[in-house]
Motif scaffolding. Structure first.
Motif, mmCIF file in Angstrom:
data_model
loop_
_atom_site.group_PDB
_atom_site.id
_atom_site.type_symbol
_atom_site.label_atom_id
_atom_site.label_comp_id
_atom_site.label_asym_id
_atom_site.label_seq_id
_atom_site.Cartn_x
_atom_site.Cartn_y
_atom_site.Cartn_z
ATOM 1 N N GLU A 126 15.493 39.754 -17.594
ATOM 2 C CA GLU A 126 13.888 40.109 -18.102
ATOM 3 C C GLU A 126 13.085 39.915 -16.618
ATOM 4 O O GLU A 126 11.707 40.013 -16.648
ATOM 5 C CB GLU A 126 13.338 39.326 -19.172
ATOM 6 C CG GLU A 126 14.179 39.200 -20.297
ATOM 7 C CD GLU A 126 13.965 40.790 -21.034
ATOM 8 O OE1 GLU A 126 13.081 41.427 -20.700
ATOM 9 O OE2 GLU A 126 15.125 41.059 -21.539
ATOM 10 N N GLY A 127 14.009 39.828 -15.521
ATOM 11 C CA GLY A 127 13.031 39.857 -14.202
ATOM 12 C C GLY A 127 12.459 38.470 -13.847
ATOM 13 O O GLY A 127 11.842 38.426 -12.939
ATOM 14 N N VAL A 128 13.062 37.336 -14.538
ATOM 15 C CA VAL A 128 12.660 36.208 -13.887
ATOM 16 C C VAL A 128 13.427 35.553 -12.647
ATOM 17 O O VAL A 128 14.524 36.099 -12.501
ATOM 18 C CB VAL A 128 12.846 35.060 -15.070
ATOM 19 C CG1 VAL A 128 12.507 33.460 -14.689
ATOM 20 C CG2 VAL A 128 11.991 35.277 -16.345
ATOM 21 N N ASP A 129 12.720 35.212 -11.568
ATOM 22 C CA ASP A 129 13.274 34.586 -10.598
ATOM 23 C C ASP A 129 13.894 33.242 -11.037
ATOM 24 O O ASP A 129 13.202 32.301 -11.172
ATOM 25 C CB ASP A 129 12.100 34.560 -9.477
ATOM 26 C CG ASP A 129 12.687 34.001 -8.180
ATOM 27 O OD1 ASP A 129 13.968 34.101 -8.108
ATOM 28 O OD2 ASP A 129 11.786 33.599 -7.393
ATOM 29 N N VAL A 130 15.026 33.402 -10.895
ATOM 30 C CA VAL A 130 16.052 32.067 -11.318
ATOM 31 C C VAL A 130 16.945 31.671 -10.285
ATOM 32 O O VAL A 130 17.420 32.082 -9.586
ATOM 33 C CB VAL A 130 16.782 32.597 -12.568
ATOM 34 C CG1 VAL A 130 17.689 31.264 -12.901
ATOM 35 C CG2 VAL A 130 16.164 33.243 -13.523
ATOM 36 N N MET A 145 7.190 34.568 -12.204
ATOM 37 C CA MET A 145 7.536 33.182 -12.474
ATOM 38 C C MET A 145 8.842 32.710 -12.237
ATOM 39 O O MET A 145 9.997 33.252 -12.337
ATOM 40 C CB MET A 145 7.225 33.071 -14.174
ATOM 41 C CG MET A 145 6.034 33.555 -14.514
ATOM 42 S SD MET A 145 4.572 32.237 -14.354
ATOM 43 C CE MET A 145 5.208 31.032 -15.450
ATOM 44 N N LYS A 146 8.801 31.615 -11.370
ATOM 45 C CA LYS A 146 10.228 30.825 -10.982
ATOM 46 C C LYS A 146 10.483 29.946 -12.066
ATOM 47 O O LYS A 146 10.003 28.958 -12.128
ATOM 48 C CB LYS A 146 9.768 30.435 -9.494
ATOM 49 C CG LYS A 146 11.393 29.778 -8.753
ATOM 50 C CD LYS A 146 10.843 29.435 -7.370
ATOM 51 C CE LYS A 146 12.045 28.743 -6.742
ATOM 52 N NZ LYS A 146 11.520 28.374 -5.410
ATOM 53 N N THR A 147 12.058 30.205 -12.110
ATOM 54 C CA THR A 147 12.578 29.093 -13.087
ATOM 55 C C THR A 147 13.697 28.376 -12.184
ATOM 56 O O THR A 147 14.490 29.102 -11.431
ATOM 57 C CB THR A 147 13.070 29.633 -14.282
ATOM 58 O OG1 THR A 147 12.245 30.167 -15.190
ATOM 59 C CG2 THR A 147 13.865 28.675 -15.320
ATOM 60 N N ILE A 148 13.792 27.109 -12.161
ATOM 61 C CA ILE A 148 15.027 26.318 -11.611
ATOM 62 C C ILE A 148 15.754 25.719 -12.829
ATOM 63 O O ILE A 148 15.279 25.312 -13.726
ATOM 64 C CB ILE A 148 14.336 25.239 -10.921
ATOM 65 C CG1 ILE A 148 13.812 25.723 -9.579
ATOM 66 C CG2 ILE A 148 15.532 24.421 -10.590
ATOM 67 C CD1 ILE A 148 13.111 24.743 -8.577
ATOM 68 N N ILE A 149 17.090 25.958 -12.877
ATOM 69 C CA ILE A 149 17.925 25.383 -13.562
ATOM 70 C C ILE A 149 18.790 24.425 -12.998
ATOM 71 O O ILE A 149 19.471 24.570 -11.877
ATOM 72 C CB ILE A 149 18.925 26.415 -14.150
ATOM 73 C CG1 ILE A 149 18.117 27.563 -14.884
ATOM 74 C CG2 ILE A 149 19.867 25.936 -15.266
ATOM 75 C CD1 ILE A 149 18.836 28.739 -15.568
ATOM 76 N N VAL A 150 18.691 23.252 -13.482
ATOM 77 C CA VAL A 150 19.564 22.105 -13.231
ATOM 78 C C VAL A 150 21.012 21.993 -13.790
ATOM 79 O O VAL A 150 21.058 21.543 -15.014
ATOM 80 C CB VAL A 150 18.976 20.735 -13.138
ATOM 81 C CG1 VAL A 150 19.506 19.503 -12.674
ATOM 82 C CG2 VAL A 150 17.476 20.891 -12.490
ATOM 83 N N GLY A 151 21.993 22.351 -13.174
ATOM 84 C CA GLY A 151 23.264 22.102 -13.894
ATOM 85 C C GLY A 151 23.624 23.602 -14.164
ATOM 86 O O GLY A 151 23.111 24.490 -14.734
ATOM 87 N N GLY A 152 25.099 24.070 -13.635
ATOM 88 C CA GLY A 152 25.725 25.251 -13.703
ATOM 89 C C GLY A 152 26.806 25.333 -14.761
ATOM 90 O O GLY A 152 27.498 25.964 -14.516
#
Length: 490
Positions: A22-26, A1-8
């Motif tokens: 937990e192995g999420v593709d971030v 499952m791919k998660t995009i985060i907007v803002g660092g």
């Protein structure tokens, strides 16, 4: 499952680290060159400044994040405890030094407020109770809908954290000396609010500073952001700096991905927005695409205060300065009334952080004075000129025996407008919505979109609120929500 985060910012980095563990593709996208949001380093001709935050509490929150990546928190973040941490100076020359040593505090109180000295332990117990109630029922959970507020344990906790009492009234219950009350009332500014309007719940900040302790990271507090970046990379997070997300792509009832300013489209299974939602969502979604977050709702929000900042590198070290030093206005209540009317105070309270007092290596040429004055949000059209207001601040410092202007060798001013532009902060507000009302204090924007179930929010404008530990917790809480972990104890 791919998660995009907007803002660092710290919230986005925190969420990325907990998910990646937990192995999420971030994949995280940040428009600025640096990661860490307002925890931004400013380096000027051999002088180092932390734009923010300057006062660090709750070090365990930051350490927990690094532990997720298998890093040694004590090696990565050498926190230094500053026992006598803040000098509070008043116009009549009186000084009160805040300390996490209760004996030292009581010794001062016996001179100015004997009754308060005898009840100081009781005061510490009460603010500790406020903190533990908040920590158990508010800080370590997300809010996704109004139903989350209907929990009976949460309702019981709400009645115990003094939501109907102001911070000012709370402190006056324990202290008679007006300058001691004034110094404690300043804690409201940590959430960009007025102590005469914000709930006494936030008096828990007194527990953090007067019992738990104030800390500094050797080399500068921005090392916290650097260590988060290191942890994220170690866990395989894809970090993209100087890369702006222009739009969220809507596909029926979901966000299917993002469009970058380059025109590239990137698909995702879920998206987390780490930024000031009042500014970010209107930029990322059209009004029709956010029926639960219309422009009218955004306009109704009372923003927190902003800041007028001077970074001043001196050619000497002034013995009269402490690491944390506050010069108070002559009428604190009037100052906040002026700010709430959208005007600059011409008798402002001035905060100075000089980290070279604790860590001379960050500024070998002389003191590095980070000077901050509370300013109204979104009043650039009504603001005095930056140079005139800077001169006013220096004059007030000089009159108080702090002749900084005579020793300035390197200087920069940062206005609310610059803060708005650099950090996409709503009207330049530092902490998102203010806490000047119970609704805004306890019902901040949800951590999950009401319109798109795969869209989440973290950062200072959402729950649990502003301040670097809270922002980090918001990222952690959202990650736990996505991962199906329940940390909230009924």
């Amino acid at each position: 499952m791919k998660t995009i985060i907007v803002g660092g910012g710290l919230g986005g980095l925190s969420a990325a680290i907990y998910l990646a563990k937990e192995g999420v593709d971030v994949h995280l996208y940040e428009k600025n060159e640096h990661f860490g949001g307002k925890m931004m380093p400013i380096n000027q001709d051999g002088y180092h400044f932390d734009f923010g935050p300057n006062t660090i509490t709750m070090p365990h929150v930051f350490k927990d994040v690094l532990s997720q990546a298998g890093l040694n928190p004590n090696e990565e973040l050498p926190f230094l405890s500053i026992e006598n941490h803040t000098r509070n100076q008043f116009t009549d020359g009186t000084t009160i030094d805040f300390s996490s040593n209760p004996s030292f505090m009581k010794e001062q109180l016996r001179e100015i407020d004997p009754k308060a000295a005898s009840h100081y332990d009781e005061f510490l117990q009460e603010v500790e109770k406020l903190y533990h109630l908040s920590n158990r029922y508010f800080l370590n959970r997300t809010f996704s809908s109004w139903k989350d507020y209907l929990s009976p344990p949460l309702a019981r906790a709400m009645t115990k954290v003094r939501p109907l009492q102001s911070m000012d009234r709370f402190f006056k219950h324990y202290f008679n000396h007006p300058q001691m009350v004034q110094a404690l009332n300043r804690y409201a500014t940590y959430i960009g609010s007025s102590p005469y309007a914000s709930p006494a719940t936030f008096a828990m900040i007194a527990h953090l500073e007067l019992s738990d302790g104030v800390y500094y990271v050797r080399g500068g507090n921005t090392k916290i952001a650097d260590s988060f970046v290191k942890a994220a990379k170690k866990l395989g997070v894809h970090l993209h700096s100087s890369t702006e997300v222009e739009k969220l792509i809507v596909k029926r009832d979901r966000i299917s991905g993002v469009k970058l300013s380059t025109g590239e489209k990137v698909e995702a299974d879920r998206v987390i927005v780490n930024g000031d939602l009042l500014e970010a969502l209107p930029a990322l979604l059209t009004e029709e695409e956010r029926p639960s977050f219309k422009d009218k709702k955004i306009r109704s929000v009372d923003p927190s205060t902003s800041a007028f900042v001077i970074t001043a590198g001196l050619d000497t070290r002034l013995d009269s300065l402490n690491h944390h030093h506050v010069l108070f206005s002559s009428n604190y209540q009037e100052e906040f009334q002026t700010l709430r009317q959208g005007e600059y105070s011409f008798d402002p309270t001035i905060y100075i952080s000089t980290s070279s007092k604790t860590d001379p290596d960050v500024s070998p040429k002389g003191d590095n004075c980070f000077i901050l004055v509370n300013a109204p949000a979104d009043q650039e059209h009504n603001a005095p000129s930056a140079s005139a207001y800077r001169d006013l601040i220096y004059e007030k410092l000089y009159e108080a025996g702090l002749p900084l202007a005579a020793h300035v060798k390197n200087e920069q001013t940062i206005t609310p407008g610059a803060i708005q532009h650099r950090f996409r902060a709503f009207h330049g507000a530092i902490y998102g919505p203010s806490s000047n009302s119970r609704v805004q204090a306890f019902r901040r924007p949800f951590n999950q979109s009401s319109d798109y179930k795969n869209l989440y929010f973290c950062g200072g404008s959402t729950h649990p609120g502003g301040g670097s530990p809270m922002v980090v917790l918001s990222g952690q809480n959202v990650a736990d929500k996505i991962l199906g972990k329940i940390r909230f104890v009924e």
